[in-house]
Write a protein that holds these residues in place. Structure first.
Motif, PDB file in Angstrom:
ATOM      1  N   TYR A  46       0.840  -1.162  -0.006  1.00 18.05           N
ATOM      2  CA  TYR A  46       0.111  -0.081   0.109  1.00 18.05           C
ATOM      3  C   TYR A  46       0.815   1.242   0.017  1.00 18.05           C
ATOM      4  CZ  TYR A  46       1.062   0.487   4.862  1.00 18.05           C
ATOM      5  OH  TYR A  46       1.781   0.527   6.435  1.00 18.05           O
ATOM      6  N   ILE A  47       0.211   2.319  -0.331  1.00 21.35           N
ATOM      7  CA  ILE A  47       1.154   3.392  -0.613  1.00 21.35           C
ATOM      8  C   ILE A  47       0.761   4.673   0.323  1.00 21.35           C
ATOM      9  CG2 ILE A  47       2.101   3.131  -2.895  1.00 21.35           C
ATOM     10  CD1 ILE A  47      -0.359   4.903  -3.603  1.00 21.35           C
ATOM     11  N   SER A  48      -0.496   4.696   0.879  1.00 27.67           N
ATOM     12  CA  SER A  48      -1.069   5.608   1.864  1.00 27.67           C
ATOM     13  C   SER A  48      -2.188   5.010   2.560  1.00 27.67           C
ATOM     14  CB  SER A  48      -1.639   6.863   0.954  1.00 27.67           C
ATOM     15  OG  SER A  48      -2.674   6.567   0.365  1.00 27.67           O
ATOM     16  N   TYR A  49      -2.512   5.866   3.788  1.00 32.62           N
ATOM     17  CA  TYR A  49      -3.629   5.582   4.591  1.00 32.62           C
ATOM     18  C   TYR A  49      -4.992   5.254   3.718  1.00 32.62           C
ATOM     19  CZ  TYR A  49      -7.179   5.690   8.333  1.00 32.62           C
ATOM     20  OH  TYR A  49      -8.354   5.416   9.289  1.00 32.62           O
ATOM     21  N   ALA A  50      -5.303   6.052   2.731  1.00 34.74           N
ATOM     22  CA  ALA A  50      -6.447   5.905   1.982  1.00 34.74           C
ATOM     23  C   ALA A  50      -6.291   4.761   0.909  1.00 34.74           C
ATOM     24  CB  ALA A  50      -6.365   7.166   1.141  1.00 34.74           C
ATOM     25  N   ASP A  51      -5.229   4.406   0.413  1.00 32.58           N
ATOM     26  CA  ASP A  51      -5.033   3.261  -0.151  1.00 32.58           C
ATOM     27  C   ASP A  51      -5.201   1.822   0.534  1.00 32.58           C
ATOM     28  OD1 ASP A  51      -4.187   1.666  -2.329  1.00 32.58           O
ATOM     29  OD2 ASP A  51      -2.309   1.646  -1.649  1.00 32.58           O
ATOM     30  N   LEU A  52      -4.467   1.956   1.800  1.00 35.06           N
ATOM     31  CA  LEU A  52      -4.835   1.010   2.790  1.00 35.06           C
ATOM     32  C   LEU A  52      -6.352   0.423   2.996  1.00 35.06           C
ATOM     33  CD1 LEU A  52      -3.149  -1.215   4.374  1.00 35.06           C
ATOM     34  CD2 LEU A  52      -2.918   0.585   6.275  1.00 35.06           C
ATOM     35  N   SER A  53      -6.888   1.626   3.331  1.00 32.38           N
ATOM     36  CA  SER A  53      -8.256   1.487   3.745  1.00 32.38           C
ATOM     37  C   SER A  53      -8.973   0.853   2.659  1.00 32.38           C
ATOM     38  CB  SER A  53      -8.622   2.783   4.252  1.00 32.38           C
ATOM     39  OG  SER A  53      -9.053   3.661   3.114  1.00 32.38           O
ATOM     40  N   GLN A  54      -8.907   0.801   1.611  1.00 30.11           N
ATOM     41  CA  GLN A  54      -9.556   0.410   0.557  1.00 30.11           C
ATOM     42  C   GLN A  54      -9.250  -1.017   0.269  1.00 30.11           C
ATOM     43  OE1 GLN A  54     -12.645   2.186   0.041  1.00 30.11           O
ATOM     44  NE2 GLN A  54     -11.601   3.207   1.697  1.00 30.11           N
ATOM     45  N   LYS A  55      -8.195  -1.539   0.503  1.00 36.42           N
ATOM     46  CA  LYS A  55      -7.637  -2.893   0.132  1.00 36.42           C
ATOM     47  C   LYS A  55      -8.673  -3.937   0.483  1.00 36.42           C
ATOM     48  CE  LYS A  55      -3.463  -2.141  -1.421  1.00 36.42           C
ATOM     49  NZ  LYS A  55      -3.063  -2.179  -2.756  1.00 36.42           N
ATOM     50  N   THR A  56      -8.950  -4.879  -0.307  1.00 33.35           N
ATOM     51  CA  THR A  56     -10.050  -5.880  -0.154  1.00 33.35           C
ATOM     52  C   THR A  56      -9.671  -6.542   1.224  1.00 33.35           C
ATOM     53  OG1 THR A  56     -10.277  -6.265  -2.484  1.00 33.35           O
ATOM     54  CG2 THR A  56     -11.027  -8.066  -1.187  1.00 33.35           C
ATOM     55  N   GLU A  57      -8.502  -6.909   1.297  1.00 32.87           N
ATOM     56  CA  GLU A  57      -8.182  -7.620   2.586  1.00 32.87           C
ATOM     57  C   GLU A  57      -8.541  -6.829   3.900  1.00 32.87           C
ATOM     58  OE1 GLU A  57      -5.078  -8.810  -0.664  1.00 32.87           O
ATOM     59  OE2 GLU A  57      -6.238  -7.095   0.089  1.00 32.87           O
ATOM     60  N   VAL A  58      -8.193  -5.565   3.913  1.00 34.35           N
ATOM     61  CA  VAL A  58      -8.400  -4.875   4.941  1.00 34.35           C
ATOM     62  C   VAL A  58      -9.951  -4.639   5.205  1.00 34.35           C
ATOM     63  CG1 VAL A  58      -8.431  -2.466   5.693  1.00 34.35           C
ATOM     64  CG2 VAL A  58      -6.457  -3.397   4.716  1.00 34.35           C
ATOM     65  N   CYS A  59     -10.634  -4.526   4.074  1.00 33.24           N
ATOM     66  CA  CYS A  59     -12.322  -4.459   4.309  1.00 33.24           C
ATOM     67  C   CYS A  59     -12.737  -5.696   4.688  1.00 33.24           C
ATOM     68  CB  CYS A  59     -12.926  -4.431   2.793  1.00 33.24           C
ATOM     69  SG  CYS A  59     -12.523  -2.546   1.967  1.00 33.24           S
ATOM     70  N   GLU A  60     -12.185  -6.856   4.474  1.00 36.49           N
ATOM     71  CA  GLU A  60     -12.556  -8.126   5.062  1.00 36.49           C
ATOM     72  C   GLU A  60     -12.341  -8.126   6.588  1.00 36.49           C
ATOM     73  OE1 GLU A  60     -14.777 -11.251   5.660  1.00 36.49           O
ATOM     74  OE2 GLU A  60     -14.722 -10.058   3.781  1.00 36.49           O
ATOM     75  N   LEU A  61     -11.038  -7.639   6.933  1.00 34.50           N
ATOM     76  CA  LEU A  61     -10.642  -7.570   8.171  1.00 34.50           C
ATOM     77  C   LEU A  61     -11.746  -6.760   9.162  1.00 34.50           C
ATOM     78  CD1 LEU A  61      -8.166  -8.113  10.273  1.00 34.50           C
ATOM     79  CD2 LEU A  61      -7.429  -5.943   9.748  1.00 34.50           C
ATOM     80  N   VAL A  62     -12.176  -5.646   8.629  1.00 37.24           N
ATOM     81  CA  VAL A  62     -12.802  -4.813   9.406  1.00 37.24           C
ATOM     82  C   VAL A  62     -14.513  -5.600   9.359  1.00 37.24           C
ATOM     83  CG1 VAL A  62     -14.297  -2.510   9.226  1.00 37.24           C
ATOM     84  CG2 VAL A  62     -11.971  -2.587   8.687  1.00 37.24           C
ATOM     85  N   ALA A  63     -14.842  -6.171   8.384  1.00 41.44           N
ATOM     86  CA  ALA A  63     -16.247  -7.017   8.214  1.00 41.44           C
ATOM     87  C   ALA A  63     -16.184  -8.017   9.188  1.00 41.44           C
ATOM     88  CB  ALA A  63     -16.325  -7.471   6.909  1.00 41.44           C
ATOM     89  N   GLY A  64     -15.038  -8.658   9.349  1.00 40.38           N
ATOM     90  CA  GLY A  64     -14.917  -9.788  10.419  1.00 40.38           C
ATOM     91  C   GLY A  64     -15.165  -9.066  12.000  1.00 40.38           C
ATOM     92  N   ALA A  65     -14.704  -7.787  12.117  1.00 38.52           N
ATOM     93  CA  ALA A  65     -14.913  -7.376  13.579  1.00 38.52           C
ATOM     94  C   ALA A  65     -16.300  -7.011  13.590  1.00 38.52           C
ATOM     95  CB  ALA A  65     -14.031  -6.088  13.589  1.00 38.52           C
ATOM     96  N   ILE A  66     -17.039  -6.438  12.481  1.00 42.73           N
ATOM     97  CA  ILE A  66     -18.299  -6.155  12.817  1.00 42.73           C
ATOM     98  C   ILE A  66     -19.201  -7.459  12.832  1.00 42.73           C
ATOM     99  CG2 ILE A  66     -20.300  -5.007  11.583  1.00 42.73           C
ATOM    100  CD1 ILE A  66     -18.137  -3.071  10.239  1.00 42.73           C
ATOM    101  N   ARG A  67     -18.852  -8.288  12.223  1.00 49.25           N
ATOM    102  CA  ARG A  67     -19.731  -9.799  12.354  1.00 49.25           C
ATOM    103  C   ARG A  67     -19.636 -10.379  13.708  1.00 49.25           C
ATOM    104  NH1 ARG A  67     -17.011 -10.878   7.225  1.00 49.25           N
ATOM    105  NH2 ARG A  67     -18.557 -10.611   5.471  1.00 49.25           N
ATOM    106  N   ARG A  68     -18.471 -10.302  14.345  1.00 53.36           N
ATOM    107  CA  ARG A  68     -18.372 -10.554  15.816  1.00 53.36           C
ATOM    108  C   ARG A  68     -19.282  -9.884  16.630  1.00 53.36           C
ATOM    109  NH1 ARG A  68     -13.045 -11.623  13.834  1.00 53.36           N
ATOM    110  NH2 ARG A  68     -12.268  -9.438  14.641  1.00 53.36           N
ATOM    111  N   LEU A  69     -19.271  -8.453  16.492  1.00 48.95           N
ATOM    112  CA  LEU A  69     -20.087  -7.923  17.173  1.00 48.95           C
ATOM    113  C   LEU A  69     -21.927  -8.010  16.777  1.00 48.95           C
ATOM    114  CD1 LEU A  69     -20.634  -5.390  19.266  1.00 48.95           C
ATOM    115  CD2 LEU A  69     -20.608  -3.898  17.260  1.00 48.95           C
ATOM    116  N   ASN A  70     -22.042  -8.293  15.609  1.00 50.93           N
ATOM    117  CA  ASN A  70     -23.212  -8.501  15.441  1.00 50.93           C
ATOM    118  C   ASN A  70     -23.976  -9.629  15.842  1.00 50.93           C
ATOM    119  OD1 ASN A  70     -23.702  -6.157  13.548  1.00 50.93           O
ATOM    120  ND2 ASN A  70     -23.504  -7.429  11.774  1.00 50.93           N
ATOM    121  N   GLU A  71     -22.961 -10.509  16.051  1.00 54.98           N
ATOM    122  CA  GLU A  71     -23.646 -12.010  16.849  1.00 54.98           C
ATOM    123  C   GLU A  71     -24.064 -11.497  18.204  1.00 54.98           C
ATOM    124  OE1 GLU A  71     -20.353 -14.568  16.861  1.00 54.98           O
ATOM    125  OE2 GLU A  71     -20.340 -14.804  14.568  1.00 54.98           O
TER     126      GLU A  71
END
Length: 647
Positions: free
Chosen positions: A543-568
């Motif tokens: 990645y080259i910047s914060y903005a670039d890192l935030s939109q990486k597919t792997e990072v989005c899935e990382l955040v999605a995992g945290a939200i899924r755990r809370l949703n439970e």
């Protein structure tokens, strides 16, 4: 009054009996008389710890008070204090209080507009600045704040060539005051006794999540009552060693560093810079450490980063004993006893892992470890307790001198803040608001009678927090009453409660939960650039910047995992259905969060209105345009494509 006289006065006086009807100046004089040669404060400067005894601290405070009075500082005057934690800034605040004046610390990164608001609010005529940067900020204000006449600075670097009326160095002020003390034999004793319990101790501000911060003047008896309550509740004891690194404008710093520090004779250690806090923490090894959950998270991230860089064998040993320690702590929280094998492994873990790790980070002498300000993640909480650090949750407010409730050492619960402290009464209003009554509660907002009437009713502080009291007496804080909202289907929820639990993830720094009047909940997430950046590097994700890192597919899935755990753990109607990782962090300079990192929802909802609309419209992405300001003062516009995700 010379040192011998102070010693006699201290010998004749009783040690502080926890009666708040006294003042910090008088307690300081008692300390100087009874423990004059003992170290009161240390400050790291140019790589060397400079020590100040109680005698020296008292002499400096009285000399500065005499110098300020000579310049015209009188009872009721205000003095702005700008800069990072420095011994002289603390002593200047005490000097202002000794003269019955208002010492008003300001966050060092406050914008000129924020400083102007504070200066105008109290018609401040005096300011105490750390260095050239803060002096320049104050000089710019003079055109719009004509009442600001006197500026005193600590660090002279870059200021020797300044020829400005009303600008003086700390040394000039101190020398003028010391000369007065020599020439006026009765002045010293008069300054020690001038302040009264009903007089001001410090002028701080509320967080200002819904508008301009409100001025809170805490009296001498308020802050000392808070110290008494905390001492009786075993928050801390006599003679603690602390690291003073928290922002001076936050009441938690003044309550611990100055009020408790003087009343209970702490040794106060001040780091060289904010960037060296962890290094200085190891050098000092404090017995008492108060930090927000984010600070504990940052330290945990540093520990995990170091372990990722160690050998595979060391990493396996570390992971094994941490897992054992966490399992033992979970048993204790459930009221169960660990097995004999687990106890043996914990003792072995203390020798091989826990002890060396605590020594490396300056945690080996820590008798009292506190967290406050918001909820802490379960993983972080259990990690430190697994190390053998008795981490506890503290609940306090600016209006009540920082101390309301704390978890007892042997009664730690993940979801509560413990029982109200001795001297603090708490009850729950019909609408679920927590009401508090104590001598530590302030008398009202500065020149704001309307806000005072709404906050102090029949002697009870309307905390603004929603919560309840469990049958065992433990207090549970859910969030702000003003943030209790409903979805379109009538589901009642508090966004902050959900947000705090999302931030339990070390990869999420800030988050805004949306859903008021809508069919379902969405979230706008700001990732933690350091934690996610390291996570990406370990996995070879470029990645080259914060903005670039935030939109990486792997990072989005990382955040999605945290939200899924809370949703439970959330009811069906309150589960987050869509989210977006924002291209930047919420920034206090942009007005999106307060200096204490609390969301300003009205600003966020206005600034990100197009993103919110796209989330609820079901769009897959949105081009976000943002105006940026460069260091030169020029402005520009950047465009980022943000990915919107379903859950």
């Amino acid at each position: 009054m010379q040192r011998e006289d102070l010693a006699l006065a201290a010998a004749a006086a009783q040690q502080w009996d926890l009666n708040p009807q006294t003042t910090l100046t008088r307690l300081l004089a008692i300390n100087a008389g009874s423990h004059g040669r003992h170290v009161a404060m240390r400050e790291k400067a140019l790589g060397i710890w400079q020590e100040f005894t109680w005698e020296q601290v008292l002499d400096e405070v009285l000399a500065i008070a005499a110098g300020l009075e000579q310049l015209g500082f009188a009872a009721g005057d205000s003095m702005l204090v700008l800069g990072d934690n420095r011994v002289r800034l603390y002593l200047g605040m005490l000097a202002a209080g000794a003269l019955k004046g208002y010492a008003m610390p300001v966050y060092p990164d406050a914008t000129p507009e924020e400083v102007l608001h504070f200066a105008s609010e109290a018609q401040a005529r005096f300011a105490l600045a750390e260095d050239q940067e803060q002096v320049d900020k104050l000089l710019e204000l003079r055109e719009n704040a004509p009442s600001l006449r006197h500026i005193v600075y600590d660090d002279p670097r870059g200021l020797n060539h300044y020829k400005v009326d009303g600008l003086a160095s700390w040394e000039q002020l101190r020398d003028a005051g010391a000369a007065r003390l020599r020439n006026e034999p009765n002045l010293r004793d008069a300054l020690i006794n001038r302040a009264v319990p009903e007089g001001p101790a410090v002028f701080v501000h509320s967080s200002g999540t819904t508008g301009k911060p409100k001025g809170v003047v805490l009296q001498q008896r308020n802050v000392l009552a808070g110290v008494r309550n905390a001492y009786q509740g075993k928050v801390f004891g006599w003679g603690e060693h602390i690291l003073a690194y928290l922002p001076m404008a936050w009441i938690g710093d003044f309550a611990v560093t100055m009020a408790a520090g003087i009343a209970l004779r702490f040794t106060v250690n001040i780091p060289e810079r904010s960037e060296t806090v962890l290094r200085n923490l190891r050098e000092i090894a404090p017995t008492l450490y108060l930090a927000a959950p984010r600070s504990w998270d940052n330290m945990l991230t540093s520990i995990r980063v170091r372990m990722e860089d160690s050998t595979p064998l060391k990493k396996r040993i570390f992971d094994h004993f941490i897992d054992v320690g966490v399992a033992v702590e979970r048993l204790k929280l459930d009221g169960k006893a660990p097995t004999a094998m687990q106890r043996v492994q914990c003792r072995l873990g203390e020798i091989l892992v826990f002890g060396p790790l605590k020594d490396q980070f300056g945690l080996n002498r820590m008798r009292v470890a506190l967290t406050g300000g918001e909820a802490m993640g379960e993983d972080t909480f259990l990690f430190y307790r697994a190390l053998g650090i008795n981490l506890r949750q503290l609940y306090g407010q600016t209006e009540s001198s920082a101390f309301n409730a704390v978890q007892a050492a042997d009664e730690v619960r993940l979801h509560t803040v413990g029982r109200p402290l001795p001297g603090v009464e708490a009850k729950i209003a019909d609408d679920g608001e927590i009401l508090l009554r104590s001598e530590s509660v302030f008398s009202g907002y500065f020149q704001n009678e309307e806000a005072t009437r709404k906050t102090l009713i029949d002697g009870w502080l309307q905390s603004g927090d929603a919560g309840y009291v469990e049958p065992n007496g433990h207090l549970v804080v859910l969030g702000r009453v003003s943030e209790v909202v409903h979805t379109a289907k009538g589901e009642r929820y508090i966004p902050n409660y959900i947000e705090n639990r999302l931030k339990f993830s070390p990869y999420i720094k800030d988050v805004a939960v949306l859903g008021t009047g809508r069919d379902f909940l969405c979230a706008m997430v700001c990732i933690d650039g350091d934690a996610v950046g390291h996570w990406a590097e370990v996995r070879g994700i470029p990645y080259i910047s914060y903005a670039d890192l935030s939109q990486k597919t792997e990072v989005c899935e990382l955040v999605a995992g945290a939200i899924r755990r809370l949703n439970e753990a959330l009811p069906e109607g309150l589960r987050i259905r869509r989210f977006v990782d924002l291209h930047k962090e919420f920034d206090p300079d942009d007005g999106e969060i307060t200096r204490t990192r609390k969301l300003r929802r009205n600003v966020i909802e206005e600034r990100y209105a197009s993103v919110i609309q796209a989330l609820y419209a079901g769009d897959d992405s949105i081009v976000m345009k943002a105006q940026i300001t460069y260091d030169t003062g020029d402005t520009g516009v950047i465009e980022r494509n943000l990915v919107l995700r379903n859950l």
